[in-house]
Scaffold this motif. Structure first.
Motif, PDB file in Angstrom:
ATOM      1  N   GLY A 111       0.808  -1.449   0.092  1.00  0.00           N
ATOM      2  CA  GLY A 111       0.131  -0.279  -0.449  1.00  0.00           C
ATOM      3  C   GLY A 111       1.128   0.796   0.091  1.00  0.00           C
ATOM      4  O   GLY A 111       0.611   2.237  -0.195  1.00  0.00           O
ATOM      5  N   THR A 112       1.957   0.974   0.039  1.00  0.00           N
ATOM      6  CA  THR A 112       2.915   2.110   0.462  1.00  0.00           C
ATOM      7  C   THR A 112       2.943   2.731  -1.213  1.00  0.00           C
ATOM      8  O   THR A 112       3.051   4.330  -1.030  1.00  0.00           O
ATOM      9  N   VAL A 113       2.647   2.629  -2.472  1.00  0.00           N
ATOM     10  CA  VAL A 113       2.897   2.719  -3.347  1.00  0.00           C
ATOM     11  C   VAL A 113       1.694   3.690  -4.078  1.00  0.00           C
ATOM     12  O   VAL A 113       1.978   4.682  -3.910  1.00  0.00           O
ATOM     13  N   ALA A 123       6.625   7.970  -6.932  1.00  0.00           N
ATOM     14  CA  ALA A 123       5.896   6.102  -6.604  1.00  0.00           C
ATOM     15  C   ALA A 123       6.772   5.210  -7.439  1.00  0.00           C
ATOM     16  O   ALA A 123       6.882   4.270  -6.614  1.00  0.00           O
ATOM     17  N   ALA A 124       7.433   6.130  -7.620  1.00  0.00           N
ATOM     18  CA  ALA A 124       8.373   5.496  -8.795  1.00  0.00           C
ATOM     19  C   ALA A 124       9.334   4.540  -8.059  1.00  0.00           C
ATOM     20  O   ALA A 124       9.747   3.013  -7.627  1.00  0.00           O
ATOM     21  N   LEU A 125       9.907   5.543  -7.185  1.00  0.00           N
ATOM     22  CA  LEU A 125      11.052   4.564  -6.032  1.00  0.00           C
ATOM     23  C   LEU A 125      10.288   3.787  -5.141  1.00  0.00           C
ATOM     24  O   LEU A 125      10.600   2.645  -5.092  1.00  0.00           O
ATOM     25  N   MET A 130      10.349  -1.678  -2.854  1.00  0.00           N
ATOM     26  CA  MET A 130       8.858  -2.459  -1.846  1.00  0.00           C
ATOM     27  C   MET A 130       9.476  -3.711  -3.165  1.00  0.00           C
ATOM     28  O   MET A 130       9.064  -4.980  -2.542  1.00  0.00           O
ATOM     29  N   VAL A 131       9.077  -3.711  -4.569  1.00  0.00           N
ATOM     30  CA  VAL A 131       9.242  -5.364  -4.867  1.00  0.00           C
ATOM     31  C   VAL A 131      10.150  -6.224  -5.021  1.00  0.00           C
ATOM     32  O   VAL A 131       9.703  -7.388  -4.110  1.00  0.00           O
TER      33      VAL A 131
END
Length: 314
Positions: A111-113, A123-125, A130-131
């Motif tokens: 959910g941080t995205v 959001a790209a970072l 995250m992945v």
């Protein structure tokens, strides 16, 4: 009417996140009803975020592999080591201390995205860190748990990685298909609608994960209050450390440094619970459950702070 409702939720996204996480505690039967949909509620915000992602920015980060590598190492290795060192002299109950260290060793929540997009962060970072952190945590969390806490995490690497690959791969595939099929300009014209959809899914996840927590709250209120307070303190502390490291060590711009802080503070405790299986004692489960509160409440509480920070000169 439904579109207007979702758009309204998107307009007041952080406020709905703030209040929605309490619903599962206040209405236990609703949490039980929604529990089977946990995986869907977990994947939908990630899919919607990937649909909206600026892929040119994503590719720019793939050309900076060293930065991404040290960011992931900071989250998965440095954060739990730092938390363990700080908590040693504090004297918290042992299960609570163990739960906090394991939380710090977990990857960021998916959910941080969505939160990064809603708050106007990087959001790209958030996506790439995250992945990668989620993919690597089976290699980092078990040895850290054994080294620091003498806890042997029973984690089937093949099964765990397979589930993660299936979940993350589904989100990427669904997002790519949606971008291909949607008319040009639709995503840009409906950003608030997508925010609303993400928030609804995040709130439904928060409600579902509270299944059974209300009874535990009534049984041990003192410990639950301590666990909840600890969750808020450690979330804010890790966000602050992440921001300072992002600005001072990694030389990130302000939105990217705030994003690193959000990634550091909001950890996927659900994965830790899965890894521990029945080895997680009651007091640890309480912390993992109540740790959802700051993850949903702090974006609304800290949004003015984030906005003010991003207005500062780079």
């Amino acid at each position: 009417m439904i579109i207007r409702l979702v758009d309204f939720v998107g307009r007041y996204a952080t406020k709905f996140l703030f209040g929605g996480v309490l619903v599962g505690l206040l209405i236990p039967p609703l949490a039980t009803l929604l529990r089977p949909g946990l995986v869907v509620f977990l994947l939908l915000p990630l899919t919607l975020a990937l649909m909206r992602l600026d892929w040119s920015a994503f590719h720019a980060y793939t050309r900076r592999p060293f930065l991404i590598a040290i960011a992931v190492a900071f989250l998965l290795l440095a954060c739990p080591l730092l938390v363990f060192a700080v908590l040693q002299p504090v004297g918290l109950p042992r299960p609570l201390m163990e739960a906090i260290v394991l939380m710090a060793a977990a990857p960021p929540i998916t959910g941080t995205v969505a939160i990064a997009l809603i708050l106007g962060l990087d959001a790209a970072l958030a996506v790439i860190v995250m992945v990668l952190a989620t993919a690597l945590v089976p290699f980092t969390l078990p040895p850290l748990a054994l080294l620091l806490l003498d806890i042997e995490v029973q984690m089937s690497l093949v099964e765990f990685m397979g589930r993660l690959a299936l979940m993350v791969g589904f989100a990427f595939g669904a997002a790519a298909l949606a971008r291909w099929r949607l008319p040009p300009g639709w995503l840009q014209q409906n950003q608030r609608l997508l925010d609303g959809g993400s928030v609804i899914a995040l709130v439904l996840f928060a409600i579902a994960i509270m299944d059974g927590v209300t009874a535990k709250l009534l049984a041990q209120p003192g410990y639950v209050i301590l666990a909840t307070a600890s969750a808020f303190v450690i979330n804010v502390a890790l966000q602050a450390v992440g921001y300072v490291v992002g600005r001072g060590v990694f030389r990130l711009n302000i939105p990217a440094a705030i994003t690193l802080g959000v990634l550091a503070g909001n950890c996927n405790m659900g994965l830790v619970m899965v890894a521990l299986a029945d080895r997680a004692v009651f007091d640890m489960v309480v912390f993992f459950a109540m740790g959802q509160l700051p993850m949903y409440m702090l974006p609304g509480l800290l949004e003015p702070v984030y906005r003010r920070m991003m207005r500062q000169p780079a």
